[in-house]
Enzyme design. Structure first.
Site, PDB file in Angstrom:
ATOM      1  CB  SER A 131      -0.767  -0.115   1.222  1.00 35.96           C
ATOM      2  OG  SER A 131      -1.391   1.382   1.375  1.00 35.96           O
ATOM      3  CE1 TYR A 165      -3.874  -2.791   5.698  1.00 36.16           C
ATOM      4  CE2 TYR A 165      -3.487  -0.377   5.555  1.00 36.16           C
ATOM      5  CZ  TYR A 165      -3.865  -1.550   4.773  1.00 36.16           C
ATOM      6  OH  TYR A 165      -3.916  -1.444   3.498  1.00 36.16           O
ATOM      7  CE  LYS A 178      -1.529  -4.702   3.316  1.00 37.93           C
ATOM      8  NZ  LYS A 178      -1.757  -5.900   2.737  1.00 37.93           N
TER       9      LYS A 178
HETATM   10  C1  UD1 Z   1      -7.322   4.228   3.650  1.00 39.13           C
HETATM   11  C2  UD1 Z   1      -6.009   4.078   4.726  1.00 39.13           C
HETATM   12  C3  UD1 Z   1      -5.118   3.420   3.937  1.00 39.13           C
HETATM   13  C4  UD1 Z   1      -5.525   2.040   3.322  1.00 39.13           C
HETATM   14  C5  UD1 Z   1      -6.735   2.174   2.420  1.00 39.13           C
HETATM   15  C6  UD1 Z   1      -7.265   1.206   2.267  1.00 39.13           C
HETATM   16  C7  UD1 Z   1      -5.931   5.709   6.696  1.00 39.13           C
HETATM   17  C8  UD1 Z   1      -5.569   6.853   7.043  1.00 39.13           C
HETATM   18  N1  UD1 Z   1      -5.505   5.261   5.468  1.00 39.13           N
HETATM   19  O1  UD1 Z   1      -6.737   5.052   2.801  1.00 39.13           O
HETATM   20  O2  UD1 Z   1      -3.789   3.189   4.895  1.00 39.13           O
HETATM   21  O3  UD1 Z   1      -4.468   1.397   2.618  1.00 39.13           O
HETATM   22  O4  UD1 Z   1      -7.680   3.167   3.282  1.00 39.13           O
HETATM   23  O5  UD1 Z   1      -8.459   1.045   1.343  1.00 39.13           O
HETATM   24  O6  UD1 Z   1      -7.382   5.406   6.769  1.00 39.13           O
HETATM   25  N2  UD1 Z   1     -12.901  10.514   3.341  1.00 39.13           N
HETATM   26  C9  UD1 Z   1     -13.863  11.556   3.718  1.00 39.13           C
HETATM   27  N3  UD1 Z   1     -15.055  10.890   4.253  1.00 39.13           N
HETATM   28  C10 UD1 Z   1     -15.403   9.733   4.509  1.00 39.13           C
HETATM   29  C11 UD1 Z   1     -14.168   8.881   4.046  1.00 39.13           C
HETATM   30  C12 UD1 Z   1     -13.085   9.443   3.519  1.00 39.13           C
HETATM   31  O7  UD1 Z   1     -13.859  12.777   3.865  1.00 39.13           O
HETATM   32  O8  UD1 Z   1     -16.088   9.254   5.020  1.00 39.13           O
HETATM   33  C13 UD1 Z   1     -11.728  11.436   2.861  1.00 39.13           C
HETATM   34  C14 UD1 Z   1     -10.597  10.848   3.656  1.00 39.13           C
HETATM   35  O9  UD1 Z   1     -10.138  11.885   4.593  1.00 39.13           O
HETATM   36  C15 UD1 Z   1      -9.533  11.012   2.758  1.00 39.13           C
HETATM   37  C16 UD1 Z   1     -10.126  10.473   1.383  1.00 39.13           C
HETATM   38  O10 UD1 Z   1     -11.335  10.727   1.562  1.00 39.13           O
HETATM   39  O11 UD1 Z   1      -8.870  12.372   2.447  1.00 39.13           O
HETATM   40  C17 UD1 Z   1     -10.125   8.941   1.036  1.00 39.13           C
HETATM   41  O12 UD1 Z   1     -10.332   8.194   2.331  1.00 39.13           O
HETATM   42  P1  UD1 Z   1     -10.076   6.371   2.188  1.00 39.13           P
HETATM   43  O13 UD1 Z   1     -11.181   6.275   0.973  1.00 39.13           O
HETATM   44  O14 UD1 Z   1     -10.631   6.166   3.614  1.00 39.13           O
HETATM   45  O15 UD1 Z   1      -8.809   6.184   1.776  1.00 39.13           O
HETATM   46  P2  UD1 Z   1      -7.290   6.588   2.350  1.00 39.13           P
HETATM   47  O16 UD1 Z   1      -7.441   7.151   3.994  1.00 39.13           O
HETATM   48  O17 UD1 Z   1      -6.493   7.286   1.478  1.00 39.13           O
END
Ligand code: UD1
Length: 338
Positions: free
Chosen positions: A125, A150, A154
């Site tokens: 990842s 997690y 990795k």
């Molecule tokens: C997350 C994990 C990452 C993992 C991946 C697996 C964290 C910090 N990172 O990535 O280690 O490999 O998932 O799928 O959890 N967001 C919102 N509202 C929401 C959900 C997300 O605003 O309800 C935003 C988050 O702040 C982020 C973006 O959307 O900026 C993507 O979030 P997400 O899909 O959870 O992925 P990551 O955080 O990048």
């Protein structure tokens, strides 16, 4: 040629199985159904016309892993997806993550190192880079201290594989995924998050479906184009194809190192608000959302430099963000209509 796909009923695993089958590989799936269902097997068969071999097996059971490899002694390639992946859960229950993600890997490698030669692909990842200093992120960017158990599994997983490859016939590729989203164009496969989705796109599609009231956007005070976090969202089918090319490279002995690392992303960053706008555009739905505080552990920006995968694997992400979001939306509507 027989290829083992662990976690082959999961989101990325199942899409990879159909791409492998399309290229003529015989696939054996190991999955413990902890975050998937047997219906996925039907989805795979509907797409490819071929049922993969399936073993309901938990890789934490060492003797079962041994039994599996004595039965399937002709496996030449392994793509290892099976792992837990919820960041928040890993903080609450670290030992579950260390046991599940690392003991499974160790038991697998213990069997694989008995072989004269075997090709191994590991789901890593972009989380290993933490908040990288330079964008886009290159493979030689420093690995940073993990934010969560997690993420740590990795990093440790990558190290274990590198150590074992040095002293065995295992040749490995570590694929560092950015943010996989979307669903198969046939609508027979997609993401099936259990409970409240933690990831952005499933949360968006469930909100548009009316299952969630509104999307919470985690922070708009980041140093980005519009204040929301930027990520590199890659269509799961593009990602699946990267696995097939990586496997071919190993099987045809083209690799130049025992362990090679590739970023798998699109190379393009999109902010949360840009994703919402794109979703609204392709779905024709207005998405209720509210800006809330930052989510702990989130980094500001991450998108990939994909030159290495482009040049060495001959791979490129072909699908756009709009296509990925539309496929995720089609899938969400389908699973809620049955
Ligand atoms: C997350 C994990 C990452 C993992 C991946 C697996 C964290 C910090 N990172 O990535 O280690 O490999 O998932 O799928 O959890 N967001 C919102 N509202 C929401 C959900 C997300 O605003 O309800 C935003 C988050 O702040 C982020 C973006 O959307 O900026 C993507 O979030 P997400 O899909 O959870 O992925 P990551 O955080 O990048």
């Amino acid at each position: 040629m027989k290829v083992l796909v662990t976690g082959g009923l999961g989101f990325i695993g199942s899409h990879t199985v159909v791409e492998l089958q399309a290229q003529g590989y015989e696939v054996v799936i190991i999955d413990n159904l902890s975050n998937s269902t047997l219906d996925v097997l039907n989805g795979i068969e509907k797409i490819s016309g071929k049922a993969p071999l399936f073993e309901n097996l938990d890789l934490r059971n060492k003797s079962e892993v041994q039994r599996f490899f004595s039965q399937y002694s002709d496996i030449e390639g392994v793509i290892h997806f099976a792992a837990s992946k919820a960041v928040g859960e890993s903080v609450e229950n670290p030992l579950l993550y260390y046991e599940n993600n690392l003991s499974a890997l160790i038991y697998l490698l213990q069997e694989l190192q008995k072989k004269t030669e075997v090709s191994f692909i590991f789901s890593s990842s972009c989380t290993v880079y933490g908040q990288a200093e330079k964008m886009p992120i290159m493979e030689d960017a420093p690995i940073q201290e993990a934010f969560s158990p997690y993420g740590n599994t990795k990093q440790i997983g990558e190290e274990i594989i590198s150590d074992v490859a040095k002293v065995s016939g295992i040749n490995a590729v570590l694929l560092r995924y950015f943010n996989p989203i979307g669903a198969h164009e046939t609508n027979f496969l997609g993401e099936l998050p259990i409970g409240v989705p933690q990831n952005l796109v499933p949360f968006i599609t469930q909100t548009a479906m009316g299952l969630r009231q509104k999307l919470a956007v985690f922070g708009d005070d980041y140093d980005t184009i519009d204040g929301t976090c930027v990520r590199d969202y890659i269509h799961v089918v593009d990602l699946a194809q990267a696995h097939v090319l990586a496997l071919k490279r190993l099987l045809s002995k083209q690799q130049t190192e025992k362990v090679e690392v590739f970023n798998v992303g699109t190379g393009k960053g999109s902010s949360v608000l840009e994703v919402i706008q794109a979703f609204e555009r392709v779905s024709g739905k207005q998405l209720p959302y509210q800006i809330v505080g930052r989510r702990e552990g989130d980094i500001t920006t991450a998108y990939a430099n994909t030159d290495k995968a482009n040049d060495v694997l001959g791979w490129k992400a072909l699908k756009t963000l709009d296509e990925a979001l539309l496929s995720a939306w089609n899938w969400e509507q389908k699973i809620r209509s049955v």
